[in-house]
Design a protein around this motif. Structure first.
Motif, PDB file in Angstrom:
ATOM      1  N   LEU A  39      23.586  43.874  49.376  1.00 41.51           N
ATOM      2  CA  LEU A  39      22.626  44.466  47.923  1.00 41.51           C
ATOM      3  C   LEU A  39      23.340  45.267  47.749  1.00 41.51           C
ATOM      4  N   ARG A  40      22.855  45.722  46.117  1.00 40.16           N
ATOM      5  CA  ARG A  40      23.521  46.923  45.347  1.00 40.16           C
ATOM      6  C   ARG A  40      22.218  47.706  45.397  1.00 40.16           C
ATOM      7  N   ILE A  41      23.170  48.939  45.933  1.00 39.25           N
ATOM      8  CA  ILE A  41      21.516  49.900  46.497  1.00 39.25           C
ATOM      9  C   ILE A  41      22.445  50.564  44.854  1.00 39.25           C
ATOM     10  N   SER A  42      21.502  52.004  44.071  1.00 39.18           N
ATOM     11  CA  SER A  42      21.690  52.621  43.510  1.00 39.18           C
ATOM     12  C   SER A  42      21.124  53.995  43.463  1.00 39.18           C
ATOM     13  N   GLY A  43      20.966  54.729  42.869  1.00 37.88           N
ATOM     14  CA  GLY A  43      20.089  56.164  42.859  1.00 37.88           C
ATOM     15  C   GLY A  43      21.248  57.097  42.015  1.00 37.88           C
ATOM     16  N   PRO A  44      20.949  58.538  41.362  1.00 43.28           N
ATOM     17  CA  PRO A  44      20.673  59.436  40.337  1.00 43.28           C
ATOM     18  C   PRO A  44      22.107  59.269  40.552  1.00 43.28           C
ATOM     19  N   ASP A  45      23.066  59.739  42.249  1.00 49.16           N
ATOM     20  CA  ASP A  45      24.165  60.146  41.565  1.00 49.16           C
ATOM     21  C   ASP A  45      24.836  59.271  42.886  1.00 49.16           C
ATOM     22  N   PHE A  46      24.678  57.593  43.192  1.00 48.97           N
ATOM     23  CA  PHE A  46      25.240  57.200  44.175  1.00 48.97           C
ATOM     24  C   PHE A  46      25.291  55.876  43.667  1.00 48.97           C
ATOM     25  N   ALA A  47      26.461  54.598  44.214  1.00 47.69           N
ATOM     26  CA  ALA A  47      25.976  53.318  43.842  1.00 47.69           C
ATOM     27  C   ALA A  47      26.873  52.738  45.204  1.00 47.69           C
ATOM     28  N   THR A  48      26.338  52.152  45.786  1.00 44.84           N
ATOM     29  CA  THR A  48      26.738  50.693  47.001  1.00 44.84           C
ATOM     30  C   THR A  48      26.616  49.586  46.977  1.00 44.84           C
ATOM     31  N   LEU A  49      27.652  48.636  47.286  1.00 51.89           N
ATOM     32  CA  LEU A  49      27.196  47.799  47.695  1.00 51.89           C
ATOM     33  C   LEU A  49      27.490  46.925  49.125  1.00 51.89           C
ATOM     34  N   MET A  50      26.543  46.939  49.712  1.00 57.88           N
ATOM     35  CA  MET A  50      26.506  46.445  50.907  1.00 57.88           C
ATOM     36  C   MET A  50      26.272  44.613  51.329  1.00 57.88           C
ATOM     37  N   ILE A  51      27.470  44.461  52.339  1.00 59.40           N
ATOM     38  CA  ILE A  51      27.403  43.165  52.537  1.00 59.40           C
ATOM     39  C   ILE A  51      26.958  42.753  53.632  1.00 59.40           C
ATOM     40  N   ARG A  52      26.265  41.793  54.366  1.00 59.34           N
ATOM     41  CA  ARG A  52      25.938  41.587  55.207  1.00 59.34           C
ATOM     42  C   ARG A  52      26.715  40.776  56.285  1.00 59.34           C
ATOM     43  N   TYR A  53      26.999  41.094  57.252  1.00 59.65           N
ATOM     44  CA  TYR A  53      27.894  40.307  58.487  1.00 59.65           C
ATOM     45  C   TYR A  53      27.655  40.020  59.626  1.00 59.65           C
ATOM     46  N   ASN A  54      27.236  38.472  60.255  1.00 58.32           N
ATOM     47  CA  ASN A  54      26.347  37.988  61.020  1.00 58.32           C
ATOM     48  C   ASN A  54      27.195  38.671  62.716  1.00 58.32           C
ATOM     49  N   LEU A  55      26.791  38.755  63.748  1.00 57.97           N
ATOM     50  CA  LEU A  55      27.198  39.147  64.502  1.00 57.97           C
ATOM     51  C   LEU A  55      26.646  38.265  65.833  1.00 57.97           C
ATOM     52  N   TYR A  63      28.491  46.018  55.736  1.00 61.93           N
ATOM     53  CA  TYR A  63      29.521  46.759  55.493  1.00 61.93           C
ATOM     54  C   TYR A  63      30.094  47.279  53.836  1.00 61.93           C
ATOM     55  N   SER A  64      30.229  48.159  53.423  1.00 62.72           N
ATOM     56  CA  SER A  64      30.050  48.577  51.342  1.00 62.72           C
ATOM     57  C   SER A  64      31.539  48.676  52.030  1.00 62.72           C
ATOM     58  N   PRO A  65      32.289  47.724  50.617  1.00 58.91           N
ATOM     59  CA  PRO A  65      33.811  47.806  51.204  1.00 58.91           C
ATOM     60  C   PRO A  65      33.732  49.361  49.749  1.00 58.91           C
ATOM     61  N   ARG A  66      35.206  50.356  50.121  1.00 55.93           N
ATOM     62  CA  ARG A  66      35.495  51.420  49.020  1.00 55.93           C
ATOM     63  C   ARG A  66      34.010  51.882  48.947  1.00 55.93           C
ATOM     64  N   GLY A  67      33.159  51.825  49.758  1.00 56.96           N
ATOM     65  CA  GLY A  67      32.291  52.678  49.324  1.00 56.96           C
ATOM     66  C   GLY A  67      31.348  53.102  50.740  1.00 56.96           C
ATOM     67  N   PRO A  68      30.236  54.244  50.447  1.00 60.20           N
ATOM     68  CA  PRO A  68      29.594  53.957  48.733  1.00 60.20           C
ATOM     69  C   PRO A  68      30.163  55.275  47.860  1.00 60.20           C
ATOM     70  N   VAL A  69      30.035  55.047  46.984  1.00 56.14           N
ATOM     71  CA  VAL A  69      30.858  55.955  45.718  1.00 56.14           C
ATOM     72  C   VAL A  69      29.378  56.879  44.955  1.00 56.14           C
ATOM     73  N   PHE A  70      30.100  58.360  45.244  1.00 58.43           N
ATOM     74  CA  PHE A  70      29.002  59.186  44.450  1.00 58.43           C
ATOM     75  C   PHE A  70      30.171  60.344  43.604  1.00 58.43           C
ATOM     76  N   SER A  71      28.536  61.059  42.482  1.00 52.42           N
ATOM     77  CA  SER A  71      29.163  61.826  41.451  1.00 52.42           C
ATOM     78  C   SER A  71      29.817  62.689  42.203  1.00 52.42           C
ATOM     79  N   GLU A  72      30.756  63.557  41.654  1.00 50.21           N
ATOM     80  CA  GLU A  72      31.292  64.847  41.574  1.00 50.21           C
ATOM     81  C   GLU A  72      30.902  65.731  43.043  1.00 50.21           C
ATOM     82  N   ASN A  73      29.568  66.488  42.180  1.00 47.30           N
ATOM     83  CA  ASN A  73      28.711  67.270  42.695  1.00 47.30           C
ATOM     84  C   ASN A  73      27.256  66.702  43.771  1.00 47.30           C
ATOM     85  N   SER A  74      27.657  65.714  44.236  1.00 50.93           N
ATOM     86  CA  SER A  74      26.510  65.356  45.059  1.00 50.93           C
ATOM     87  C   SER A  74      26.797  65.360  46.667  1.00 50.93           C
TER      88      SER A  74
END
Length: 99
Positions: A39-55, A63-74
């Motif tokens: 899933l690639r989810i985005s908002g006005p101040d962020f973006a996150t790639l989410m990978i679904r792993y089986n259990l 799992y969101s590798p190196r993320g989510p990434v936010f803007s500086e003032n959020s």
């Protein structure tokens, strides 16, 4: 919050937020080829790639590798982001999010 399905928009958004290649569109494609849901989810101040792993027992985690990434003032939007992600996780039978 929206799910993104357009490669150029996604990569530009991740770059503008100083994200890693582990949040890139291409990394998600590689994960999909390995059989994982992405899933690639985005908002006005962020973006996150989410990978679904089986259990075991038909459970999953995101799992969101190196993320989510936010803007500086959020900083104040992180809690709102986590609440929205929690709703998506329950729909996917996800029991936790690894950040």
């Amino acid at each position: 919050m929206e799910v993104v399905n357009e490669k150029n928009f996604w990569n530009e958004k991740v770059l503008s937020l100083r994200g890693s290649f582990l949040s890139s569109w291409e990394w998600g494609v590689l994960q999909e080829k390995m059989g994982r849901k992405v899933l690639r989810i985005s908002g006005p101040d962020f973006a996150t790639l989410m990978i679904r792993y089986n259990l075991p027992f038909f459970q999953y985690y995101f799992y969101s590798p190196r993320g989510p990434v936010f803007s500086e003032n959020s900083e104040d939007k992180i809690i709102s982001y986590l609440e929205d992600i929690k709703k998506n996780c329950s729909q996917e039978r996800v029991i936790f999010l690894r950040i």
